[in-house]
Structures are given as C-alpha cells and as structure tokens.
Design a protein around this motif. Structure first.
Motif, PDB file in Angstrom:
ATOM      1  N   CYS A 231       1.108  -0.930  -0.194  1.00 19.83           N
ATOM      2  CA  CYS A 231       0.192  -0.150   0.007  1.00 19.83           C
ATOM      3  C   CYS A 231       0.839   1.272  -0.003  1.00 19.83           C
ATOM      4  O   CYS A 231      -0.089   2.495  -0.613  1.00 19.83           O
ATOM      5  CB  CYS A 231      -1.169   0.280   1.199  1.00 19.83           C
ATOM      6  N   THR A 232       2.038   1.202   0.309  1.00 20.98           N
ATOM      7  CA  THR A 232       3.308   2.224   0.656  1.00 20.98           C
ATOM      8  C   THR A 232       3.773   2.769  -0.719  1.00 20.98           C
ATOM      9  O   THR A 232       4.174   3.155  -0.910  1.00 20.98           O
ATOM     10  CB  THR A 232       3.722   2.208   1.756  1.00 20.98           C
ATOM     11  N   ASN A 233       3.137   1.511  -1.203  1.00 16.53           N
ATOM     12  CA  ASN A 233       3.821   2.321  -2.781  1.00 16.53           C
ATOM     13  C   ASN A 233       3.319   2.704  -4.151  1.00 16.53           C
ATOM     14  O   ASN A 233       2.318   1.758  -4.384  1.00 16.53           O
ATOM     15  CB  ASN A 233       5.445   1.020  -3.537  1.00 16.53           C
ATOM     16  N   LYS A 234       2.748   3.510  -4.559  1.00 15.69           N
ATOM     17  CA  LYS A 234       1.974   3.686  -5.607  1.00 15.69           C
ATOM     18  C   LYS A 234       2.343   3.265  -6.712  1.00 15.69           C
ATOM     19  O   LYS A 234       1.477   3.711  -7.548  1.00 15.69           O
ATOM     20  CB  LYS A 234       1.713   5.797  -5.400  1.00 15.69           C
TER      21      LYS A 234
ATOM     22  N   PRO B 238       6.358   7.438  -5.158  1.00 14.01           N
ATOM     23  CA  PRO B 238       6.044   6.233  -4.366  1.00 14.01           C
ATOM     24  C   PRO B 238       5.368   6.319  -3.483  1.00 14.01           C
ATOM     25  O   PRO B 238       4.276   5.673  -2.797  1.00 14.01           O
ATOM     26  CB  PRO B 238       6.917   5.393  -4.954  1.00 14.01           C
ATOM     27  N   ASP B 239       6.290   6.696  -2.567  1.00 15.28           N
ATOM     28  CA  ASP B 239       6.001   6.476  -0.927  1.00 15.28           C
ATOM     29  C   ASP B 239       5.332   8.092  -0.240  1.00 15.28           C
ATOM     30  O   ASP B 239       5.411   7.671   1.271  1.00 15.28           O
ATOM     31  CB  ASP B 239       7.396   6.166  -0.139  1.00 15.28           C
ATOM     32  N   GLY B 240       4.861   8.839  -0.294  1.00 13.67           N
ATOM     33  CA  GLY B 240       4.481   9.944   0.080  1.00 13.67           C
ATOM     34  C   GLY B 240       2.898   9.794   0.780  1.00 13.67           C
ATOM     35  O   GLY B 240       2.139   9.002   0.117  1.00 13.67           O
TER      36      GLY B 240
ATOM     37  N   TYR C 219      -7.971  -1.393   5.580  1.00 13.99           N
ATOM     38  CA  TYR C 219      -7.889  -0.805   4.608  1.00 13.99           C
ATOM     39  C   TYR C 219      -9.053   0.896   4.043  1.00 13.99           C
ATOM     40  O   TYR C 219      -9.518   0.180   4.988  1.00 13.99           O
ATOM     41  CB  TYR C 219      -7.574  -1.057   2.905  1.00 13.99           C
ATOM     42  N   GLY C 220      -8.272   1.804   3.806  1.00 16.52           N
ATOM     43  CA  GLY C 220      -8.956   3.137   3.458  1.00 16.52           C
ATOM     44  C   GLY C 220      -8.981   2.712   1.780  1.00 16.52           C
ATOM     45  O   GLY C 220      -7.822   3.012   1.438  1.00 16.52           O
ATOM     46  N   VAL C 221      -9.599   2.607   1.108  1.00 16.15           N
ATOM     47  CA  VAL C 221      -9.762   3.039  -0.293  1.00 16.15           C
ATOM     48  C   VAL C 221     -10.030   4.141  -1.075  1.00 16.15           C
ATOM     49  O   VAL C 221     -11.511   4.593  -0.432  1.00 16.15           O
ATOM     50  CB  VAL C 221     -10.406   1.894  -1.339  1.00 16.15           C
ATOM     51  N   ASP C 222      -9.406   4.985  -1.674  1.00 19.57           N
ATOM     52  CA  ASP C 222      -9.456   6.282  -2.469  1.00 19.57           C
ATOM     53  C   ASP C 222      -9.986   5.785  -3.515  1.00 19.57           C
ATOM     54  O   ASP C 222      -9.511   5.516  -4.283  1.00 19.57           O
ATOM     55  CB  ASP C 222      -8.976   7.466  -2.172  1.00 19.57           C
TER      56      ASP C 222
ATOM     57  N   TYR D  92     -13.360   5.161  -9.841  1.00 13.55           N
ATOM     58  CA  TYR D  92     -11.719   4.949 -10.542  1.00 13.55           C
ATOM     59  C   TYR D  92     -10.921   5.181  -8.739  1.00 13.55           C
ATOM     60  O   TYR D  92     -10.651   6.033  -8.396  1.00 13.55           O
ATOM     61  CB  TYR D  92     -11.104   6.062 -11.453  1.00 13.55           C
ATOM     62  N   VAL D  93      -9.998   3.868  -8.729  1.00 18.26           N
ATOM     63  CA  VAL D  93      -9.088   3.716  -7.627  1.00 18.26           C
ATOM     64  C   VAL D  93      -8.112   4.662  -7.682  1.00 18.26           C
ATOM     65  O   VAL D  93      -7.317   4.607  -9.043  1.00 18.26           O
ATOM     66  CB  VAL D  93      -8.901   1.990  -7.720  1.00 18.26           C
ATOM     67  N   ILE D  94      -7.850   5.888  -6.548  1.00 18.86           N
ATOM     68  CA  ILE D  94      -6.567   6.215  -6.303  1.00 18.86           C
ATOM     69  C   ILE D  94      -5.435   5.714  -5.651  1.00 18.86           C
ATOM     70  O   ILE D  94      -4.704   5.915  -6.350  1.00 18.86           O
ATOM     71  CB  ILE D  94      -7.143   7.889  -5.802  1.00 18.86           C
ATOM     72  N   GLU D  95      -6.092   4.908  -4.506  1.00 19.98           N
ATOM     73  CA  GLU D  95      -4.984   4.768  -3.744  1.00 19.98           C
ATOM     74  C   GLU D  95      -5.782   3.273  -3.128  1.00 19.98           C
ATOM     75  O   GLU D  95      -6.581   3.642  -2.659  1.00 19.98           O
ATOM     76  CB  GLU D  95      -4.128   5.847  -2.644  1.00 19.98           C
ATOM     77  N   VAL D  96      -5.281   2.410  -2.310  1.00 10.71           N
ATOM     78  CA  VAL D  96      -4.966   1.811  -1.283  1.00 10.71           C
ATOM     79  C   VAL D  96      -4.220   2.330   0.015  1.00 10.71           C
ATOM     80  O   VAL D  96      -3.348   1.575  -0.229  1.00 10.71           O
ATOM     81  CB  VAL D  96      -5.269   0.123  -1.586  1.00 10.71           C
ATOM     82  N   ASN D  97      -4.923   2.189   1.056  1.00 11.78           N
ATOM     83  CA  ASN D  97      -4.144   2.840   2.129  1.00 11.78           C
ATOM     84  C   ASN D  97      -4.385   1.648   3.296  1.00 11.78           C
ATOM     85  O   ASN D  97      -5.189   1.875   3.589  1.00 11.78           O
ATOM     86  CB  ASN D  97      -5.113   4.729   2.514  1.00 11.78           C
ATOM     87  N   ASP D  98      -3.365   0.892   3.643  1.00 14.29           N
ATOM     88  CA  ASP D  98      -2.690   0.809   5.157  1.00 14.29           C
ATOM     89  C   ASP D  98      -3.587   1.891   5.995  1.00 14.29           C
ATOM     90  O   ASP D  98      -3.470   2.575   6.102  1.00 14.29           O
ATOM     91  CB  ASP D  98      -1.659  -0.284   4.821  1.00 14.29           C
ATOM     92  N   ASN D  99      -3.533   1.499   6.922  1.00 10.51           N
ATOM     93  CA  ASN D  99      -3.399   2.225   8.309  1.00 10.51           C
ATOM     94  C   ASN D  99      -4.335   3.042   8.013  1.00 10.51           C
ATOM     95  O   ASN D  99      -3.964   4.201   8.255  1.00 10.51           O
ATOM     96  CB  ASN D  99      -2.395   2.114   8.900  1.00 10.51           C
TER      97      ASN D  99
END
Length: 482
Positions: A279-282, A323-325, A432-435, A444-451
């Motif tokens: 999750c931490t690498n876009k 990638p990891d912002g 997870y939190g899916v943006d 459209y999926v922007i990101e999947v966030n852990d934590n």
C-alpha cells in the motif's frame, strides 16, 4: 511457465540457460505484453536491491503483476534489519553449532548460490538459509566467540563475483529453474494481549486521542489486555498476542520493522508487513490495479534513466506522485513542461521510478473502509478550500483539511463498494481505506491505504463504537484461529 532473468544490462552476462530469456529492467517495466502475462518466474539479478532502486522495483512490480519473483520485495526489506536476521538465526542455532563443530577457525564466510555452498559439510545450512531468505546470491559470515553465531547475512550481485563464481551462479541458476524450494516457518503463541503502536509526537496520526481511547475500550470489551506502546518498546513485542499499528506506516521506518517482527513472532498484526509494503508504494499500486483491470486514472511510470519522460498520453495539468508519499504529501499538480522538469529533479532524489496520473477534478474523494474483505464505513472527504486536494499543505507542517461526511454502508453506491472490494482483495484481508474518484457515474481507484484514518466523529459517525469493536473482534478471531 515463462522464465525471465532481469538485469540492467543483459548484454554483459552470458547465461545461456535453455528456455530462459534475459531482459533489461527497463524492458520489464515498459513491456505491455509482460504486464498481462500469467505464469512468469522472474529472477531479479539487478546490481542493487536498495529501497526504491531499480532492483527493488523489479521485485515490487513483479509481485503486482502476479509474477513469481526472487527475491521477493519483503525479503529485500528483511536485509535492512540485521538485528532481526540475527534473532531469527537463534531458531536454527543447533544446525549452526553442528555445522561448525570441530572447526578451528574463528570466522567462516560462505557464499550461497540458490542454496548451493560448494561444500557437502555446509549444504544443510546453505539450503536452510536460502529457504528462509530466498535470494540468488547470499554472503554469510559466522564468527565464534563463546559459540558460533551468525554475524552477517546480505545479498550480493553478479558484479561482486569472479568469473569462476559467475559460472557457479549460472550452473546453480539453471538447476534452480527446474525445481522449487520454499520453506516458511511460523511461531505459535498462547497469550491474549494487545499492543497499540502510536507516535505521541505525530501532529497527524491515523487516529486522534479520543479514537484511541475508543479502541482501548473496545479491545477490553472484546477480551484483550491492552497497552499503548511506542517505537521504544520494540524489544517487548514478544509479550503480546496482537499488534495494532496506529501511526503513519512506511517500509523505510520502524513501523515496518515492528510489523515484520510481530508477524515473525506469530502475533496477529494490523497492518501486516505485506499490506504495508504493497500500500505504501504508489507505483506498485498502479501496476497492481492496471494488471488486474481495476479502473484507475490514466497513468504512466516515469523512469529516472529515461531522458524524456513518457507523459505524452497525459494532458497538462496532470498529477506527479512520489511512490511513498502519505497524507497528500509528495503529490504535485504539474501545469507545464517547465514545472515538470523542476519537480523531477527533487522527486528522483528518493526513487528511480515515479508515477504520473491524469488529473481528475472532483469536489470530494470517496473513502471506503474495509476490513476482512467487508465494508466497514464510507466517507466523503471534500477538497480543502480553494485547493485541489483534501489536504492543503502550506509552509512547514501547517495544513488545512477539507470537510468530511459519512454514509451508512447500505446507502453507498453499489459500484463504489464493488470497486473498493475488488481493489483490496488484491492486497490482503487486513484493514484498508480505499480512495476512489467518481466521474460521470464511474469509479476510479486512486489509492489503497493501509492503516487508514479512523478519527472520532468522522469515520465512526454512523456505526459509533461498533466500528472499533468490529476491528477488535476480527483481531481476536484471528488469534483464536492461530
């Protein structure tokens, strides 16, 4: 199964292994045919596996594509924590002592090529180390003080080898590609105690103080003895059954080390190290979603070693991402070529690859919270005033956030939930939190966030304390399963 060897300069190396193709890392990144090819085994022989190096990305993107890669990205991260490796060596101390019993030297160095050491005397130890830390070439150093102990274990690359050693590597690589050697170990535990990892100095933690109190209360109600811990409590992890990370995660800091240690000790951990890694690498996330036909904004990977960025399929303005912002940092809107060139200089200092993505202006981003592959909450995060992101970072650490509202899961668009669930199933079964962006009724999926963020009065607005209790119930269920 297709078999690939990936290295920076294939012309330099003459492996000549039947049925195996040697390609460059650049070709592996860019070849569209490879992206969608199933049943691929990748041997990553790049000269460096350092974090965000070319070799690191070969392993990371291989996993995103569903390719079997050696070494795996999680193995690469293991080498960043020598203390953990030495701790793990205690589990096979008997093998170490037996291997070097009677040896009159005080220091022994081994080179292991896919488990091969060149000596029958050290074969068992070589295979054991390779099965635990699957990497093409390992350098291992043992020293004797009161007894024999593992002093150093690190990966080598083909540039470190002599001509004779390269021949040995080629021979063992050929043998390895005709068989499968994988061993995984686990350590069961018995107690029922929960540690919640926080950073008291973080101005933007994933959960505010009130939410943390609710987590503690829910944990105690569920049946846990609960303790708030910090990064200084690393040595105490073995006292617990479960670890719940509530500080911003990154594979390059102590949170990943905590997750790895907890998992190795048999604890249930949210979020698990594999979820953090993914999750931490876009760049990885974009590759994973694209390879599995999950809708994402139009995007392209920008490589540091390519003089001209491959962004012609994107119109200005577009989004450039490190990638990891995290928390909207490391994400910039690029208006023209001049801005792009200026930003690339800074962004490439930390990573060999970046992600450029189509700009999709929307009044809000959807956030779907998911745990154990089931929706937990649905929020709308609105853009900060007069800004295109939900967080507007100003000078220093000052920032302004947009408003948020929360919907009952059953009131959320069906397509939104389906898209979020498809995305997280590719990551794992954690929290997870899916943006997600919604444009003209499409998601459209922007990101999947852990934590993901869980703050009092926001994500818990609809189901209240049940949100915290559900997370704790799942943690307890998993402990009981173990």
């Amino acid at each position: 199964m297709s078999k690939l060897i990936v290295t920076e300069n294939p012309k330099k190396w003459n492996f000549n292994i039947p049925g195996v193709e040697v390609i460059s890392a650049r070709e592996y990144f860019a070849n569209e045919g490879l992206r969608h090819l199933n049943k691929v085994k990748v041997i990553n022989l790049c000269k460096s596996y350092q974090y965000q190096s070319t070799g690191y990305y070969v392993s990371l993107l291989a996993e995103a594509r569903g390719h079997k890669v050696l070494p795996e990205a999680s193995t690469i991260q293991d080498f960043r924590y020598p203390a953990m490796i030495k701790d793990d060596a205690q589990d096979f101390d008997e093998v170490i002592q037996k291997t070097f019993k009677g040896n009159k030297e005080t220091k022994v160095e081994l080179r292991i090529y896919f488990g091969f050491t060149g000596s029958a005397h050290t074969t068992k130890l070589g295979l054991l180390l390779f099965n635990l830390f699957q990497t093409p070439i390992l350098k291992v150093v043992f020293v004797k003080k009161e007894k024999w102990a593992l002093e150093q274990l690190k990966p080598l690359n083909i540039h470190d080898l002599s001509e004779e050693e390269r021949t040995t590597l080629s021979n063992q690589l050929g043998l390895f590609l005709t068989k499968k050697m994988v061993v995984r170990t686990s350590n069961p535990r018995r107690k029922f105690d929960l540690a919640i990892l926080v950073n008291p100095e973080d101005d933007n933690p994933p959960s505010d103080a009130k939410a943390l109190q609710k987590f503690v209360k829910a944990a105690e109600k569920t049946g846990f003895n609960t303790e708030i811990i910090t990064k200084n409590d690393y040595a105490r992890l073995t006292q617990f059954d479960a670890l719940f990370i509530r500080e911003t995660t990154n594979v390059n800091n102590h949170t990943f080390r905590f997750a790895k240690k907890a998992e190795a000790e048999g604890l249930v951990v949210f979020d698990d190290p594999m979820s953090i890694l993914r999750c931490t690498n876009k760049v990885y996330l974009n590759e994973l979603m694209t390879s599995n036909k999950i809708p994402v904004p139009k995007s392209t990977i920008i490589s540091k070693d390519k003089a001209t960025p491959d962004t012609e399929k994107l119109e200005f303005p577009f989004i450039l991402k490190e990638p990891d912002g995290a928390f909207s940092r490391g994400v910039k809107k690029v208006k023209n070529e001049e801005e792009l060139k200026a930003l690339l200089k800074g962004f490439f200092k930390g990573s060999e690859l970046l992600i450029a993505q189509e700009f999709m202006p929307t009044p809000f981003d959807w956030r779907v919270g998911i745990i154990n592959n089931e929706p937990l909450y649905v929020c709308r995060y609105y853009m900060a005033r007069d800004h295109w992101q939900i967080v507007n970072w100003k000078e220093g650490d000052k920032h302004v956030e947009g408003n948020a509202d929360t919907l009952a899961v059953e009131q959320a668009p069906v397509g939104l939930l389906q898209t979020a669930l498809k995305a997280t199933k590719l990551i794992g079964n954690g929290l997870y939190g899916v943006d997600i962006k919604e444009v003209n009724g499409k998601f459209y999926v922007i990101e999947v966030n852990d934590n993901p963020n869980i703050d009092s009065g926001v994500e818990d607005k609809i189901i209240k304390n049940k949100l915290y209790e559900r997370i704790m119930e799942i943690m307890l269920e998993r402990i009981k399963m173990k």
